[in-house]
Design an enzyme around this catalytic site. Structure first.
Site, PDB file in Angstrom:
ATOM      1  N   GLU A 151       9.112  -7.420 -10.200  1.00 44.96           N
ATOM      2  CA  GLU A 151       7.901  -8.142  -9.851  1.00 44.96           C
ATOM      3  C   GLU A 151       8.103  -9.657  -9.933  1.00 44.96           C
ATOM      4  O   GLU A 151       8.615 -10.162 -10.943  1.00 44.96           O
ATOM      5  CB  GLU A 151       6.753  -7.739 -10.773  1.00 44.96           C
ATOM      6  CG  GLU A 151       6.452  -6.240 -10.741  1.00 44.96           C
ATOM      7  CD  GLU A 151       5.976  -5.759  -9.388  1.00 44.96           C
ATOM      8  OE1 GLU A 151       6.765  -5.806  -8.426  1.00 44.96           O
ATOM      9  OE2 GLU A 151       4.815  -5.335  -9.293  1.00 44.96           O
ATOM     10  N   SER A 159       5.689  -5.385  -1.046  1.00 48.24           N
ATOM     11  CA  SER A 159       5.609  -3.979  -1.450  1.00 48.24           C
ATOM     12  C   SER A 159       5.997  -3.048  -0.290  1.00 48.24           C
ATOM     13  O   SER A 159       7.138  -3.071   0.151  1.00 48.24           O
ATOM     14  CB  SER A 159       4.214  -3.684  -1.999  1.00 48.24           C
ATOM     15  OG  SER A 159       4.154  -2.421  -2.593  1.00 48.24           O
ATOM     16  N   ALA A 160       5.075  -2.259   0.228  1.00 48.47           N
ATOM     17  CA  ALA A 160       5.391  -1.377   1.354  1.00 48.47           C
ATOM     18  C   ALA A 160       5.885  -2.168   2.560  1.00 48.47           C
ATOM     19  O   ALA A 160       6.773  -1.732   3.295  1.00 48.47           O
ATOM     20  CB  ALA A 160       4.168  -0.552   1.741  1.00 48.47           C
ATOM     21  N   GLY A 218       0.848  -1.181   0.000  1.00 45.54           N
ATOM     22  CA  GLY A 218       0.000   0.000   0.000  1.00 45.54           C
ATOM     23  C   GLY A 218       0.885   1.232   0.000  1.00 45.54           C
ATOM     24  O   GLY A 218       1.892   1.284  -0.708  1.00 45.54           O
ATOM     25  N   HIS A 277       8.893  -3.205  -6.791  1.00 43.25           N
ATOM     26  CA  HIS A 277       8.285  -2.915  -8.097  1.00 43.25           C
ATOM     27  C   HIS A 277       9.283  -2.241  -9.041  1.00 43.25           C
ATOM     28  O   HIS A 277       8.899  -1.376  -9.843  1.00 43.25           O
ATOM     29  CB  HIS A 277       7.054  -2.012  -7.966  1.00 43.25           C
ATOM     30  CG  HIS A 277       6.087  -2.426  -6.914  1.00 43.25           C
ATOM     31  ND1 HIS A 277       5.345  -3.579  -6.985  1.00 43.25           N
ATOM     32  CD2 HIS A 277       5.720  -1.826  -5.749  1.00 43.25           C
ATOM     33  CE1 HIS A 277       4.563  -3.671  -5.915  1.00 43.25           C
ATOM     34  NE2 HIS A 277       4.779  -2.629  -5.154  1.00 43.25           N
TER      35      HIS A 277
END
Length: 235
Positions: free
Chosen positions: A194, A122-123, A90, A159
């Protein structure tokens, strides 16, 4: 002993949430029947309840229950008693702001130090580095500090995207942004593409997944490392 999976993303193109990681997660969370999900990054502004439900649906495929950290009156105590931890993706600014607000930086560090397996996507992966300063996210809130969990001795750029020579976009590439970072900071940065992740076991850091990663070092040219490479000496 530290046990971490630090993944660039939760979802590959045309895939479903965490599907590409499920085989690795079966091993990573072996003998564990429940984990705590940290939903604070809230991608797209999703509610904590809905985000936790999404994580629970994925983990149900490997027979692991999920409880959202927001469900506990004392989040720090919940982290202390957790069998496993997962921090979803997020907005990294929103995530880090919440971790400081609820005084969770040290509890998470201590839990992982004591062997609680951790998954970040991700985050949730960005915060495993020394700082959050190589996030791709907009600064929509202002956390008290950019310092994060320091589980690995470098920064992470989830990413990571390679420059597209056919694109008409004339703005900065991801590599340019990281070069800007190194005008003011000296720690290395790993560009995770990714479908790639870092597997951390104790002091061992191994790149896994199908794709290479890109390494950026202060005052050096960036370079590629192949999947299956250990990053233990990178600092």
């Amino acid at each position: 002993m530290k046990q971490l999976l630090i993944a660039s993303t939760s979802t590959l193109h045309s895939g479903t949430y965490l599907d590409y990681l499920l085989d690795a997660l079966k091993i990573h969370f072996k003998s564990i029947d429940e984990i705590i999900f940290i939903p604070y990054a809230r991608p797209g502004g999703i509610s904590h309840d809905d985000y936790t439900k999404k994580a629970a649906e994925a983990f149900s495929k490997i027979n692991i229950r999920v409880k959202g950290l927001h469900e506990f009156k004392n989040p720090a105590e919940a982290i202390k008693n957790a069998k496993g931890l997962f921090t979803g993706g997020g907005n990294t600014f929103v995530l880090v702001n919440a971790l400081y607000k609820f005084n969770l930086i040290d509890p998470i560090k201590n839990a992982v130090k004591n062997g609680v397996p951790y998954l970040g996507t991700s985050a949730g992966s960005n915060i495993c580095g020394l700082t959050m300063c190589t996030t791709n996210d907009m600064p929509i809130v202002y956390p008290p500090s950019f310092k994060t969990l320091s589980f690995v001795p470098f920064n992470i750029n989830p990413h990571y995207l390679d420059p597209d020579p056919t694109s008409k976009h004339m703005g900065e590439t991801r590599e340019t942004r990281i070069q800007e970072f190194h005008k003011f900071n000296t720690q290395p940065v790993i560009g995770l593409r990714e479908g790639s992740w870092l597997e951390v076991k104790g002091q061992s850091i191994l790149l896994k997944g199908e794709l290479n990663a890109r390494v950026f070092e202060y005052e050096n040219e960036s370079y590629e490392i192949e999947t299956g490479t250990f990053l233990n000496e990178l600092k």
